[in-house]
Write a protein that holds these residues in place. Structure first.
Motif: not given
Length: 84
Positions: A3-5, A11-12, A30-32, A35-40
């Motif tokens: 899971v971690i990998q 995210f990479d 990740y949201l703050d 890194i990704i937005d709401s669509m992400g």
């Protein structure tokens, strides 16, 4: 499947997480960090549901735990345990 990998690889593929150590990356909100937005989020949820054979519930997505990479991993691991 690790899971971690798998989560870190996701995210990479989206530009990576801030931090030089795995612990710093796992602590990322990740949201703050944008890194990704709401669509992400939709893409991410779909990706992890398909990858791990799980289904996120609304409560999972709204939990405080879901807001960091470490918490997201924890949610996925719990869902995998109950799906088995």
């Amino acid at each position: 499947m690790n899971v971690i990998q798998t989560v870190l690889e996701f995210f990479d593929s989206r530009g990576g997480l801030p931090g030089s150590t795995q612990d710093e990356k796992l602590a990322c909100a990740y949201l703050d960090a944008k890194i990704i937005d709401s669509m992400g989020i939709i893409d991410m949820v779909s990706h992890f549901e398909d990858s791990f054979g799980i289904r996120f519930e609304a409560d999972d997505l709204q939990s405080e735990e879901f807001q960091t990479v470490r918490g997201l991993i924890s949610v996925i691991e719990k869902l995998r345990a109950t799906a088995a």
